[in-house]
Motif scaffolding. Structure first.
Motif, PDB file in Angstrom:
ATOM      1  N   GLU A  18       0.830  -1.196   0.000  1.00  0.00           N
ATOM      2  CA  GLU A  18       0.000   0.000   0.000  1.00  0.00           C
ATOM      3  C   GLU A  18       0.865   1.247   0.000  1.00  0.00           C
ATOM      4  OE1 GLU A  18      -3.864  -1.673   2.503  1.00  0.00           O
ATOM      5  OE2 GLU A  18      -2.562  -0.173   3.426  1.00  0.00           O
ATOM      6  N   ILE A  19       0.306   2.318  -0.544  1.00  0.00           N
ATOM      7  CA  ILE A  19       0.944   3.630  -0.491  1.00  0.00           C
ATOM      8  C   ILE A  19       0.163   4.495   0.487  1.00  0.00           C
ATOM      9  CG2 ILE A  19       1.616   5.684  -1.802  1.00  0.00           C
ATOM     10  CD1 ILE A  19       3.062   3.138  -2.627  1.00  0.00           C
ATOM     11  N   TRP A  20       0.847   5.007   1.507  1.00  0.00           N
ATOM     12  CA  TRP A  20       0.253   5.945   2.461  1.00  0.00           C
ATOM     13  C   TRP A  20       0.944   7.291   2.292  1.00  0.00           C
ATOM     14  CZ3 TRP A  20      -1.651   4.305   7.897  1.00  0.00           C
ATOM     15  CH2 TRP A  20      -2.403   3.111   7.812  1.00  0.00           C
ATOM     16  N   GLY A  21       0.190   8.361   2.446  1.00  0.00           N
ATOM     17  CA  GLY A  21       0.752   9.693   2.332  1.00  0.00           C
ATOM     18  C   GLY A  21       1.029  10.306   3.696  1.00  0.00           C
ATOM     19  N   PHE A  41      -2.913  10.705  -6.488  1.00  0.00           N
ATOM     20  CA  PHE A  41      -1.882   9.768  -6.941  1.00  0.00           C
ATOM     21  C   PHE A  41      -2.271   8.323  -6.644  1.00  0.00           C
ATOM     22  CE2 PHE A  41       2.021   7.332  -5.927  1.00  0.00           C
ATOM     23  CZ  PHE A  41       2.555   7.278  -7.198  1.00  0.00           C
ATOM     24  N   GLY A  42      -2.991   8.125  -5.549  1.00  0.00           N
ATOM     25  CA  GLY A  42      -3.400   6.766  -5.203  1.00  0.00           C
ATOM     26  C   GLY A  42      -3.123   6.343  -3.776  1.00  0.00           C
ATOM     27  N   ALA A  43      -2.753   7.288  -2.898  1.00  0.00           N
ATOM     28  CA  ALA A  43      -2.543   6.944  -1.491  1.00  0.00           C
ATOM     29  C   ALA A  43      -3.842   6.409  -0.900  1.00  0.00           C
ATOM     30  CB  ALA A  43      -2.077   8.171  -0.708  1.00  0.00           C
ATOM     31  N   VAL A  44      -3.765   5.289  -0.177  1.00  0.00           N
ATOM     32  CA  VAL A  44      -4.961   4.674   0.391  1.00  0.00           C
ATOM     33  C   VAL A  44      -5.218   5.131   1.822  1.00  0.00           C
ATOM     34  CG1 VAL A  44      -4.728   2.660  -1.093  1.00  0.00           C
ATOM     35  CG2 VAL A  44      -3.770   2.601   1.229  1.00  0.00           C
ATOM     36  N   ALA A  45      -4.308   5.910   2.395  1.00  0.00           N
ATOM     37  CA  ALA A  45      -4.494   6.479   3.723  1.00  0.00           C
ATOM     38  C   ALA A  45      -3.573   7.689   3.848  1.00  0.00           C
ATOM     39  CB  ALA A  45      -4.182   5.456   4.816  1.00  0.00           C
ATOM     40  N   ILE A  46      -3.939   8.598   4.758  1.00  0.00           N
ATOM     41  CA  ILE A  46      -3.150   9.804   4.992  1.00  0.00           C
ATOM     42  C   ILE A  46      -2.776   9.893   6.467  1.00  0.00           C
ATOM     43  CG2 ILE A  46      -3.195  12.341   5.058  1.00  0.00           C
ATOM     44  CD1 ILE A  46      -2.938  11.281   2.246  1.00  0.00           C
ATOM     45  N   GLU A  47      -1.504  10.201   6.706  1.00  0.00           N
ATOM     46  CA  GLU A  47      -0.987  10.430   8.052  1.00  0.00           C
ATOM     47  C   GLU A  47      -0.613  11.909   8.169  1.00  0.00           C
ATOM     48  OE1 GLU A  47       2.841   8.582  10.371  1.00  0.00           O
ATOM     49  OE2 GLU A  47       3.226   9.707   8.517  1.00  0.00           O
ATOM     50  N   ILE A  48      -1.245  12.622   9.106  1.00  0.00           N
ATOM     51  CA  ILE A  48      -0.845  13.998   9.391  1.00  0.00           C
ATOM     52  C   ILE A  48       0.146  13.978  10.540  1.00  0.00           C
ATOM     53  CG2 ILE A  48      -1.567  16.302  10.114  1.00  0.00           C
ATOM     54  CD1 ILE A  48      -4.271  15.824   8.938  1.00  0.00           C
ATOM     55  N   ARG A  49       1.359  14.483  10.303  1.00  0.00           N
ATOM     56  CA  ARG A  49       2.384  14.561  11.338  1.00  0.00           C
ATOM     57  C   ARG A  49       2.165  15.828  12.173  1.00  0.00           C
ATOM     58  NH1 ARG A  49       7.449  12.061  10.881  1.00  0.00           N
ATOM     59  NH2 ARG A  49       7.899  13.288  12.746  1.00  0.00           N
ATOM     60  N   LEU A  50       1.403  15.676  13.244  1.00  0.00           N
ATOM     61  CA  LEU A  50       1.086  16.833  14.084  1.00  0.00           C
ATOM     62  C   LEU A  50       2.313  17.393  14.793  1.00  0.00           C
ATOM     63  CD1 LEU A  50      -2.317  15.707  15.627  1.00  0.00           C
ATOM     64  CD2 LEU A  50      -1.945  17.504  13.920  1.00  0.00           C
ATOM     65  N   ASP A  51       3.337  16.552  14.995  1.00  0.00           N
ATOM     66  CA  ASP A  51       4.560  17.050  15.635  1.00  0.00           C
ATOM     67  C   ASP A  51       5.356  17.953  14.704  1.00  0.00           C
ATOM     68  OD1 ASP A  51       4.804  14.576  14.254  1.00  0.00           O
ATOM     69  OD2 ASP A  51       6.835  14.317  15.025  1.00  0.00           O
ATOM     70  N   LEU A  52       4.998  17.965  13.408  1.00  0.00           N
ATOM     71  CA  LEU A  52       5.666  18.840  12.450  1.00  0.00           C
ATOM     72  C   LEU A  52       4.767  20.003  12.035  1.00  0.00           C
ATOM     73  CD1 LEU A  52       7.375  16.152  10.175  1.00  0.00           C
ATOM     74  CD2 LEU A  52       8.286  17.303  12.207  1.00  0.00           C
ATOM     75  N   VAL A  53       3.694  20.204  12.794  1.00  0.00           N
ATOM     76  CA  VAL A  53       2.764  21.313  12.580  1.00  0.00           C
ATOM     77  C   VAL A  53       2.900  22.274  13.752  1.00  0.00           C
ATOM     78  CG1 VAL A  53       0.311  21.918  12.494  1.00  0.00           C
ATOM     79  CG2 VAL A  53       1.129  19.910  11.276  1.00  0.00           C
ATOM     80  N   PRO A  54       2.947  23.596  13.500  1.00  0.00           N
ATOM     81  CA  PRO A  54       3.032  24.546  14.612  1.00  0.00           C
ATOM     82  C   PRO A  54       1.948  24.267  15.651  1.00  0.00           C
ATOM     83  CG  PRO A  54       3.294  25.688  12.530  1.00  0.00           C
ATOM     84  CD  PRO A  54       2.920  24.276  12.191  1.00  0.00           C
ATOM     85  N   GLU A  55       2.336  24.252  16.920  1.00  0.00           N
ATOM     86  CA  GLU A  55       1.386  23.903  17.980  1.00  0.00           C
ATOM     87  C   GLU A  55       0.139  24.783  17.941  1.00  0.00           C
ATOM     88  OE1 GLU A  55       1.339  23.229  22.845  1.00  0.00           O
ATOM     89  OE2 GLU A  55       3.142  23.989  21.840  1.00  0.00           O
ATOM     90  N   PHE A 206       5.450   4.856   2.869  1.00  0.00           N
ATOM     91  CA  PHE A 206       4.991   6.200   3.181  1.00  0.00           C
ATOM     92  C   PHE A 206       5.685   7.173   2.238  1.00  0.00           C
ATOM     93  CE2 PHE A 206       3.896   3.984   7.030  1.00  0.00           C
ATOM     94  CZ  PHE A 206       2.809   4.672   7.558  1.00  0.00           C
ATOM     95  N   ILE A 207       4.902   7.978   1.523  1.00  0.00           N
ATOM     96  CA  ILE A 207       5.472   8.956   0.605  1.00  0.00           C
ATOM     97  C   ILE A 207       4.913  10.337   0.931  1.00  0.00           C
ATOM     98  CG2 ILE A 207       5.728   7.222  -1.215  1.00  0.00           C
ATOM     99  CD1 ILE A 207       3.332   8.553  -2.640  1.00  0.00           C
ATOM    100  N   THR A 208       5.517  11.354   0.369  1.00  0.00           N
ATOM    101  CA  THR A 208       5.110  12.733   0.640  1.00  0.00           C
ATOM    102  C   THR A 208       4.738  13.440  -0.668  1.00  0.00           C
ATOM    103  OG1 THR A 208       7.379  13.573   0.426  1.00  0.00           O
ATOM    104  CG2 THR A 208       6.677  12.838   2.629  1.00  0.00           C
ATOM    105  N   ALA A 209       4.122  14.607  -0.523  1.00  0.00           N
ATOM    106  CA  ALA A 209       3.837  15.429  -1.695  1.00  0.00           C
ATOM    107  C   ALA A 209       5.037  16.290  -2.044  1.00  0.00           C
ATOM    108  CB  ALA A 209       2.615  16.315  -1.443  1.00  0.00           C
TER     109      ALA A 209
END
Length: 242
Positions: A18-21, A41-55, A206-209
């Motif tokens: 599987e490809i996850w974003g 593109f075809g990612a079957v799930a998305i992971e948001i990295r909250l630790d890399l988002v401003p608090e 896991f891939i990124t945009a």
């Protein structure tokens, strides 16, 4: 191009590749743009990295993100205030319409987060992320340790310092491939290892945009979707995806 999402919620039982974003950003609109590229593109799930988002922006994503595929929230804070932030934000998201949460496997309250996820009918992963290169024995012990969570999948993500280090993680993943739930990721300049991981049994890539900074301020050099598409177009380089 990778195959489009087929409507099946992933994570409970990963039987094919599987490809996850993975996404992060400084605004909701920036994250939405990344998600759209990855889902198209075809990612079957998305992971948001909250630790890399401003608090200050972490809560702005609540109820604002719709991506049409399973949405996971990840925070790998593991020490001091960052560990507290990880617990608080992941706990608070369990009441939202998400598929699951991911925290660092060594978080002192990982088992508590796992239990809370179960109570809220959410999936859970306690993943090991490090910017160092553990030994083969350490990697094997870590994967055994993660079994206590009964997670949707187990994961080890490392930054190899040499080709020999890459071979170590490939060996561990290959040996565990029959179990079907062991995901590997490789950070840093030894990017060839990401191709090999997908071919020795790691069920998710896991891939990124776009290239994004990691928690240490550097770049993990993960494949972005355009690079992955190029690799997937070459016969017998990347496995077929779901």
């Amino acid at each position: 191009m990778a195959q489009a999402y087929d409507g099946q919620v992933t994570g409970e039982s990963v039987s094919t590749h599987e490809i996850w974003g993975t996404v992060c950003g400084d605004s909701v609109s920036e994250v939405e743009e990344q998600i759209n590229k990855l889902v198209d593109f075809g990612a079957v799930a998305i992971e948001i990295r909250l630790d890399l988002v401003p608090e200050s922006l972490q809560n702005e994503f609540r109820g604002a993100i719709e991506c049409g595929v399973p949405l996971w929230l990840a925070h790998f804070g593991n020490d001091g205030d960052e560990a507290d932030q990880a617990y608080d934000i992941l706990h608070s998201w369990l009441s939202e319409d998400i598929s699951g949460i991911i925290c660092h496997s060594r978080h002192s309250r990982a088992e508590e987060l796992c239990e809370l996820a179960r109570k809220n009918n959410k999936e859970f992963v306690g993943a090991y992320h490090t910017q160092s290169s553990p030994s083969t024995t350490e990697l094997q012990e870590e994967l055994e340790r993660q079994k206590k969570f009964d997670p949707s999948f187990r994961k080890i993500a490392v930054r190899p310092e040499s080709n020999s280090d890459v071979l170590d993680i490939l060996k561990v993943i290959a040996e565990k491939s029959y179990e079907g739930d062991v995901v590997g990721a490789i950070f840093g300049p030894h990017r060839w290892g990401r191709i090999a991981l997908a071919n020795v049994g790691s069920p998710i890539s896991f891939i990124t945009a776009e290239q994004i900074q990691n928690e240490s301020g550097g770049f993990d050099m993960q494949f972005d979707y355009e690079e992955y598409d190029t690799l997937a177009s070459i016969p017998n380089i990347m496995p077929e995806t779901k």
